[in-house]
Write a protein that holds these residues in place. Sequence first.
Motif, PDB file in Angstrom:
ATOM      1  N   GLY A 278      29.650  31.236  39.522  1.00  0.00           N
ATOM      2  CA  GLY A 278      30.899  31.571  38.846  1.00  0.00           C
ATOM      3  C   GLY A 278      31.996  31.961  39.821  1.00  0.00           C
ATOM      4  N   ILE A 279      31.641  32.713  40.866  1.00  0.00           N
ATOM      5  CA  ILE A 279      32.629  33.094  41.877  1.00  0.00           C
ATOM      6  C   ILE A 279      33.132  31.858  42.616  1.00  0.00           C
ATOM      7  CG2 ILE A 279      32.955  34.302  44.064  1.00  0.00           C
ATOM      8  CD1 ILE A 279      32.960  36.213  41.772  1.00  0.00           C
TER       9      ILE A 279
ATOM     10  N   PHE B  58      43.857  36.649  45.943  1.00  0.00           N
ATOM     11  CA  PHE B  58      42.726  37.439  45.464  1.00  0.00           C
ATOM     12  C   PHE B  58      43.056  38.908  45.226  1.00  0.00           C
ATOM     13  CE2 PHE B  58      40.892  34.086  48.257  1.00  0.00           C
ATOM     14  CZ  PHE B  58      40.321  33.330  47.256  1.00  0.00           C
ATOM     15  N   GLY B  59      44.233  39.341  45.640  1.00  0.00           N
ATOM     16  CA  GLY B  59      44.607  40.734  45.414  1.00  0.00           C
ATOM     17  C   GLY B  59      43.952  41.700  46.375  1.00  0.00           C
ATOM     18  N   ILE B  60      43.523  41.218  47.553  1.00  0.00           N
ATOM     19  CA  ILE B  60      42.867  42.087  48.522  1.00  0.00           C
ATOM     20  C   ILE B  60      43.888  43.020  49.159  1.00  0.00           C
ATOM     21  CG2 ILE B  60      41.555  42.175  50.671  1.00  0.00           C
ATOM     22  CD1 ILE B  60      40.025  41.068  48.318  1.00  0.00           C
ATOM     23  N   GLY B  61      43.589  44.321  49.094  1.00  0.00           N
ATOM     24  CA  GLY B  61      44.426  45.295  49.775  1.00  0.00           C
ATOM     25  C   GLY B  61      45.766  45.561  49.123  1.00  0.00           C
ATOM     26  N   THR B  62      45.996  45.029  47.916  1.00  0.00           N
ATOM     27  CA  THR B  62      47.291  45.249  47.264  1.00  0.00           C
ATOM     28  C   THR B  62      47.344  46.581  46.541  1.00  0.00           C
ATOM     29  OG1 THR B  62      46.567  44.146  45.227  1.00  0.00           O
ATOM     30  CG2 THR B  62      47.562  42.763  46.936  1.00  0.00           C
ATOM     31  N   GLY B  63      46.172  47.103  46.148  1.00  0.00           N
ATOM     32  CA  GLY B  63      46.131  48.365  45.422  1.00  0.00           C
ATOM     33  C   GLY B  63      46.464  48.232  43.950  1.00  0.00           C
TER      34      GLY B  63
ATOM     35  N   PHE C 223      43.248  35.787  39.704  1.00  0.00           N
ATOM     36  CA  PHE C 223      41.909  35.371  40.120  1.00  0.00           C
ATOM     37  C   PHE C 223      40.834  36.185  39.407  1.00  0.00           C
ATOM     38  CE2 PHE C 223      38.259  36.151  42.956  1.00  0.00           C
ATOM     39  CZ  PHE C 223      37.720  34.882  42.941  1.00  0.00           C
ATOM     40  N   ALA C 224      40.994  37.506  39.342  1.00  0.00           N
ATOM     41  CA  ALA C 224      40.008  38.353  38.666  1.00  0.00           C
ATOM     42  C   ALA C 224      39.915  37.999  37.190  1.00  0.00           C
ATOM     43  CB  ALA C 224      40.375  39.826  38.842  1.00  0.00           C
ATOM     44  N   THR C 225      41.046  37.705  36.569  1.00  0.00           N
ATOM     45  CA  THR C 225      41.056  37.346  35.151  1.00  0.00           C
ATOM     46  C   THR C 225      40.343  36.026  34.912  1.00  0.00           C
ATOM     47  OG1 THR C 225      43.157  38.518  34.845  1.00  0.00           O
ATOM     48  CG2 THR C 225      42.540  36.907  33.164  1.00  0.00           C
ATOM     49  N   LEU C 226      40.636  35.023  35.762  1.00  0.00           N
ATOM     50  CA  LEU C 226      39.990  33.717  35.619  1.00  0.00           C
ATOM     51  C   LEU C 226      38.488  33.826  35.850  1.00  0.00           C
ATOM     52  CD1 LEU C 226      40.234  30.614  35.292  1.00  0.00           C
ATOM     53  CD2 LEU C 226      40.583  30.480  37.759  1.00  0.00           C
ATOM     54  N   THR C 227      38.090  34.583  36.873  1.00  0.00           N
ATOM     55  CA  THR C 227      36.666  34.751  37.174  1.00  0.00           C
ATOM     56  C   THR C 227      35.942  35.437  36.025  1.00  0.00           C
ATOM     57  OG1 THR C 227      37.151  34.909  39.542  1.00  0.00           O
ATOM     58  CG2 THR C 227      35.013  35.716  38.812  1.00  0.00           C
TER      59      THR C 227
ATOM     60  N   ARG D 144      38.759  43.958  35.190  1.00  0.00           N
ATOM     61  CA  ARG D 144      39.186  45.209  35.813  1.00  0.00           C
ATOM     62  C   ARG D 144      38.189  45.653  36.887  1.00  0.00           C
ATOM     63  NH1 ARG D 144      40.068  47.678  31.449  1.00  0.00           N
ATOM     64  NH2 ARG D 144      38.105  48.812  31.255  1.00  0.00           N
ATOM     65  N   GLY D 145      36.888  45.501  36.582  1.00  0.00           N
ATOM     66  CA  GLY D 145      35.878  45.859  37.572  1.00  0.00           C
ATOM     67  C   GLY D 145      35.951  44.984  38.808  1.00  0.00           C
ATOM     68  N   LEU D 146      36.179  43.681  38.611  1.00  0.00           N
ATOM     69  CA  LEU D 146      36.317  42.770  39.746  1.00  0.00           C
ATOM     70  C   LEU D 146      37.528  43.125  40.595  1.00  0.00           C
ATOM     71  CD1 LEU D 146      35.462  39.307  38.146  1.00  0.00           C
ATOM     72  CD2 LEU D 146      34.289  40.348  40.087  1.00  0.00           C
ATOM     73  N   GLN D 147      38.649  43.416  39.936  1.00  0.00           N
ATOM     74  CA  GLN D 147      39.862  43.733  40.687  1.00  0.00           C
ATOM     75  C   GLN D 147      39.685  45.003  41.508  1.00  0.00           C
ATOM     76  OE1 GLN D 147      42.803  41.712  40.780  1.00  0.00           O
ATOM     77  NE2 GLN D 147      42.889  43.015  42.587  1.00  0.00           N
TER      78      GLN D 147
END
Length: 355
Positions: free
Chosen positions: A66-67, A111-116, A123-127, A158-161
């Motif tokens: 899935g990822i 991917f939203g890495i380090g954005t806070g 990406f988190a929503t689609l995944t 939310r957990g993925l993000q």
Amino acid sequence: MNSKGFTLFTALVAFILISLSILLVNSMVSSERNNFEIISDISEQQEMQAIADLTRADALQVFNFGIRYSIESFSKEDNRVPIGEPDNPYILFATNSDWDSLQENFIAEKFGIGTGDSDPGPFATLTASHMTNLLSRAESIRGFEIELAEQRREVLARGLQRTLNGSSSSSDFLELVNCDSGNYSDCVGTFYVTLDLSRGSITDSDYEDFPQISVTNNLTERTLREPILPRGKFRIYVPVRLFKALAGARAVGFASGDGVLDDSLWDDIDALPDQSAMESRLDSQVSTLVSNNNLEADDDGFYLESYKVFVLTDSDNKLLRYDVDLIFKEDNPKYRVESVNIENKYMITLRRNRA
């Protein structure tokens, strides 16, 4: 009299012995029953644990798929007009000349890495959407009911993000395969991503947002519940050559002053009299850069399929912005997740704005 007393005493002793024997037998029976129940409980626990472990192993493979599928789908999605051009191009600006900073910016945006950000990104929503669909069913085993606890996609997103936010830099999340220098000809461009679910990196409440397995014994109605993902770091290989496309785009964008995003070319185009002349000059330079870097040549199934240029001017023919859209195509199924009758195309847009 003595004979009667002796007989009474003997009967009393016999009664006591019989009572003790009964108590001893009952104790032995009770102990045997308890031992049997303990052994049965242990056997049941072991059997349920074995079923849970097998189911979790299958579910973990689904999670890994899935990822990978989500990353590929998110990068090449093509549902809007014009068909044949990915809907989510990555825009490369003049500030992205350094390969390391380009990677940082790419994974922050995609991917939203380090954005806070606390709200789930695209990406988190689609995944989460893919995951809830893939993990919606589990096959039961005779005598046991197996369920993958229903998880709302917004909770999983939310957990993925939050997990992605836990990565402090690109090096925590991303590892490229043979593409350290960003040189297109030497770059494989596939990569590994790491999800850190270890203690200290993700809270218990966030950890519980991930799907869980439930195994129920139909006879005893005893239930065992465990998370699909055990605590720890998960390193997932993503076979798509996204970063090879980025390396190719970077070769067109930055070329010792002659690249699309370099100052000298901007100044050269800016001096031309009208939009048509500007587009012609830009197209000619892109063609030269593409040829110099052999981007249209087949590289194990990967190549630049097409490109187009766009120039924006004001009413006085003053240059405001230009774009170069580079569309790379993947024909090698080894570098695709969904490999059956699917075209993988990745679009990188080089954009230069007037300062």
